[in-house]
Structures are given as structure tokens and as C-alpha cells.
Design a protein around this motif. Sequence first.
Motif, PDB file in Angstrom:
ATOM      1  N   GLY A  40       0.778  -1.234   0.000  1.00  7.29           N
ATOM      2  CA  GLY A  40       0.000   0.000   0.000  1.00  7.29           C
ATOM      3  C   GLY A  40       0.804   1.276   0.000  1.00  7.29           C
ATOM      4  N   ALA A  41       2.117   1.204  -0.230  1.00  9.53           N
ATOM      5  CA  ALA A  41       2.887   2.442  -0.374  1.00  9.53           C
ATOM      6  C   ALA A  41       2.587   3.053  -1.737  1.00  9.53           C
ATOM      7  N   ASP A  42       2.685   4.359  -1.829  1.00  8.52           N
ATOM      8  CA  ASP A  42       2.412   5.040  -3.095  1.00  8.52           C
ATOM      9  C   ASP A  42       3.681   5.327  -3.877  1.00  8.52           C
ATOM     10  N   ASP A  43       4.804   5.331  -3.178  1.00  9.13           N
ATOM     11  CA  ASP A  43       6.065   5.556  -3.865  1.00  9.13           C
ATOM     12  C   ASP A  43       7.185   5.115  -2.930  1.00  9.13           C
ATOM     13  N   TYR A  44       8.395   5.076  -3.441  1.00  6.81           N
ATOM     14  CA  TYR A  44       9.510   4.658  -2.604  1.00  6.81           C
ATOM     15  C   TYR A  44      10.766   5.427  -2.994  1.00  6.81           C
ATOM     16  N   LEU A  45      11.663   5.513  -2.053  1.00  7.71           N
ATOM     17  CA  LEU A  45      12.955   6.145  -2.311  1.00  7.71           C
ATOM     18  C   LEU A  45      14.005   5.346  -1.566  1.00  7.71           C
ATOM     19  N   GLY A  46      15.145   5.097  -2.201  1.00  3.22           N
ATOM     20  CA  GLY A  46      16.243   4.442  -1.499  1.00  3.22           C
ATOM     21  C   GLY A  46      17.111   5.494  -0.825  1.00  3.22           C
ATOM     22  N   LYS A  47      17.647   5.136   0.360  1.00  2.00           N
ATOM     23  CA  LYS A  47      18.594   6.024   1.031  1.00  2.00           C
ATOM     24  C   LYS A  47      19.980   5.795   0.461  1.00  2.00           C
ATOM     25  N   PRO A  48      20.809   6.787   0.265  1.00  2.68           N
ATOM     26  CA  PRO A  48      20.486   8.192   0.505  1.00  2.68           C
ATOM     27  C   PRO A  48      19.694   8.767  -0.665  1.00  2.68           C
ATOM     28  N   PHE A  49      18.804   9.704  -0.374  1.00  2.00           N
ATOM     29  CA  PHE A  49      18.031  10.299  -1.460  1.00  2.00           C
ATOM     30  C   PHE A  49      18.220  11.803  -1.430  1.00  2.00           C
ATOM     31  N   GLY A  50      17.966  12.427  -2.556  1.00  3.73           N
ATOM     32  CA  GLY A  50      18.061  13.874  -2.629  1.00  3.73           C
ATOM     33  C   GLY A  50      16.778  14.490  -2.105  1.00  3.73           C
ATOM     34  N   VAL A  51      16.913  15.564  -1.355  1.00  6.34           N
ATOM     35  CA  VAL A  51      15.731  16.217  -0.813  1.00  6.34           C
ATOM     36  C   VAL A  51      14.784  16.728  -1.926  1.00  6.34           C
ATOM     37  N   PRO A  52      15.314  17.305  -3.018  1.00  4.30           N
ATOM     38  CA  PRO A  52      14.395  17.751  -4.077  1.00  4.30           C
ATOM     39  C   PRO A  52      13.557  16.586  -4.621  1.00  4.30           C
ATOM     40  N   GLU A  53      14.183  15.392  -4.690  1.00  4.71           N
ATOM     41  CA  GLU A  53      13.456  14.234  -5.193  1.00  4.71           C
ATOM     42  C   GLU A  53      12.328  13.853  -4.233  1.00  4.71           C
ATOM     43  N   LEU A  54      12.642  13.868  -2.953  1.00  6.64           N
ATOM     44  CA  LEU A  54      11.599  13.540  -1.984  1.00  6.64           C
ATOM     45  C   LEU A  54      10.451  14.550  -2.064  1.00  6.64           C
ATOM     46  N   LEU A  55      10.803  15.823  -2.134  1.00  9.37           N
ATOM     47  CA  LEU A  55       9.752  16.858  -2.200  1.00  9.37           C
ATOM     48  C   LEU A  55       8.876  16.672  -3.431  1.00  9.37           C
ATOM     49  N   ALA A  56       9.510  16.391  -4.570  1.00  5.72           N
ATOM     50  CA  ALA A  56       8.750  16.224  -5.807  1.00  5.72           C
ATOM     51  C   ALA A  56       7.791  15.044  -5.666  1.00  5.72           C
ATOM     52  N   ARG A  57       8.274  13.960  -5.076  1.00  6.27           N
ATOM     53  CA  ARG A  57       7.423  12.772  -4.959  1.00  6.27           C
ATOM     54  C   ARG A  57       6.306  12.981  -3.947  1.00  6.27           C
ATOM     55  N   LEU A  58       6.647  13.697  -2.895  1.00  5.29           N
ATOM     56  CA  LEU A  58       5.637  13.996  -1.877  1.00  5.29           C
ATOM     57  C   LEU A  58       4.517  14.836  -2.484  1.00  5.29           C
ATOM     58  N   GLN A  59       4.913  15.847  -3.225  1.00  2.92           N
ATOM     59  CA  GLN A  59       3.896  16.702  -3.832  1.00  2.92           C
ATOM     60  C   GLN A  59       3.074  15.905  -4.843  1.00  2.92           C
ATOM     61  N   ALA A  60       3.738  15.002  -5.568  1.00  2.00           N
ATOM     62  CA  ALA A  60       3.013  14.199  -6.567  1.00  2.00           C
ATOM     63  C   ALA A  60       1.997  13.280  -5.888  1.00  2.00           C
ATOM     64  N   VAL A  61       2.397  12.583  -4.828  1.00  6.49           N
ATOM     65  CA  VAL A  61       1.428  11.662  -4.204  1.00  6.49           C
ATOM     66  C   VAL A  61       0.294  12.437  -3.542  1.00  6.49           C
ATOM     67  N   MET A  62       0.592  13.642  -3.034  1.00  6.76           N
ATOM     68  CA  MET A  62      -0.475  14.410  -2.395  1.00  6.76           C
ATOM     69  C   MET A  62      -1.433  14.982  -3.436  1.00  6.76           C
ATOM     70  N   ARG A  63      -0.897  15.333  -4.592  1.00  5.27           N
ATOM     71  CA  ARG A  63      -1.749  15.848  -5.680  1.00  5.27           C
ATOM     72  C   ARG A  63      -2.762  14.813  -6.135  1.00  5.27           C
ATOM     73  N   ARG A  64      -2.338  13.563  -6.116  1.00  4.07           N
ATOM     74  CA  ARG A  64      -3.233  12.581  -6.712  1.00  4.07           C
ATOM     75  C   ARG A  64      -4.124  11.865  -5.702  1.00  4.07           C
ATOM     76  N   THR A  65      -4.295  12.432  -4.521  1.00  5.41           N
ATOM     77  CA  THR A  65      -5.259  11.819  -3.599  1.00  5.41           C
ATOM     78  C   THR A  65      -6.672  12.103  -4.117  1.00  5.41           C
TER      79      THR A  65
END
Length: 241
Positions: free
Chosen positions: A99-124
Motif C-alpha cells: 500500500g505504499a504510493d512511492d519509494y525512495l532508497g537512502k540516501p536520497f536527494g531532498v528535491p526528489e523527496l519533495l517532488a514525490r511527496l507533492q506528486a502523491v499528495m496531488r493525486r489523492t
Amino acid sequence: MARAARPCVLIIEDDARYVRLLGTILKQRGFRTLSAGTGVRGLDLIAAEAPDAVVLDLGLPDVDGLDVLERMRQFSDAPVIVISARGDEADIVRGLESGADDYLGKPFGVPELLARLQAVMRRTPQAQVQIIPPFESKDLRIDFAAAEVSVAGEPVRLTATEYRLLQFLARNAGRVLVPDQLLENVWGPEYVGDEHLVRVYVSRVRQKIERDRRNPRHLITRPGVGYMLRRHESPHAPASA
Ligand code: CA
């Protein structure tokens, strides 16, 4: 007075460096943040605060992050981004299947996390307003206005991304869609090429809407081409696939 509608992100992570880093940056970007250092505390906060999104580390000191995910899915549809230091493909697939909507491996870039966070929140689904008649085909019913799916009258619980995938397939029922069309429209253009993601999600949606997911009647694979949601026009149509 109503509380400012800043979206709330819950960070479930025991590594204080990540919590600090993410907390600082998310606050700068206008999010409210909560954090939990254990899975149990995380589940409590999800129940108590109903965050708009969850960033979930798989390596937690008390319970496995995947168990947290499975337990939260029993009562919450909040989008979840799984982060993992294990870099293990099997874990990531299990995360998506749980049930996860996306994943990121550590270490990850903060811009990447922000982009993915905004994307998953947009599509609720809650963020969408639609006046489109429900999709009905055999035992499957999708009520776009309420963002509700049922099979034979029984409600089906889908995550935000699963719902978006099914919704897009239903809007294009009877048409075969290639994986890149699904990726672009459901996940976003930056996901084009990630066919594995589509396969995982198709399998998850099938588990929820098909009586026999090995012999699907609704969500059909056209091998080597793509996927299609069938529209059975008549309730008495033959069930041959
Ligand atoms: Ca950890």
C-alpha cells in the motif's frame, strides 16, 4: 478560528538526522510536520492526527516498517512514501504491494523527496471534483464523484494511487493503454519508462477487484502491448475473456 490549512506530513523514522533534515525542509516549504521514532508511535499519530501524507522508513527499532504500512492501511488512505536503506528490490516491491504510493532508497536527494511527496499528495482522490456517471461493468462499480469502488456491492479499499490507476483505466474503458500512458497520467511524466511500477500496481488492483486475479475479467493484460479495463455492456454478456 480554523487552523491554517497547511498540509501535515508525518515522518516515521528513528534516525534523528533524517528527521531533522526532512522536518526543516518540509517546514520551509509550508508543510506542518510530525515525527515518530517508532512504528507504534507512528501508528498512534496516524490515527490521532490523520496526516495528509506519511514518509515511512522501513528500518524501525520496534516493528518492521512494512508491518506499519499494512496496519495503517486498515484505517488510513493517506499517501505513503517508503524510504529504505536496505536498497532491496524485494522490500520495495513488498512496500508497494502493501500500500505504499512511492519509494525512495537512502540516501536520497531532498528535491526528489519533495517532488514525490507533492506528486502523491496531488493525486489523492479527495482533491478531485468530478461529475461523471459511475462506471459499472458486471460486479465492478466505480463512483467517481465519491471516489468509491465496490465489487458485488462490497466496498473495496484502494490507496490513492491504486484508485487513480483504476479511474484512468475506467475513463478509457475498452481501450488498451500502453504502460507509458498509464505512467504519465497516473504517476507523472517523470515516471515514464518504469514499467515495473505499472505491473506491481496492476497486480495490486487485481487482487482487490478480481474474484480470480490469475484469470481477470475486468483488468485485462494484452501481452506485449498494455492494459485495458473491459466494459461488459450487458449484465448477461458471456463471461468469456
Ligand atoms: Ca531507520
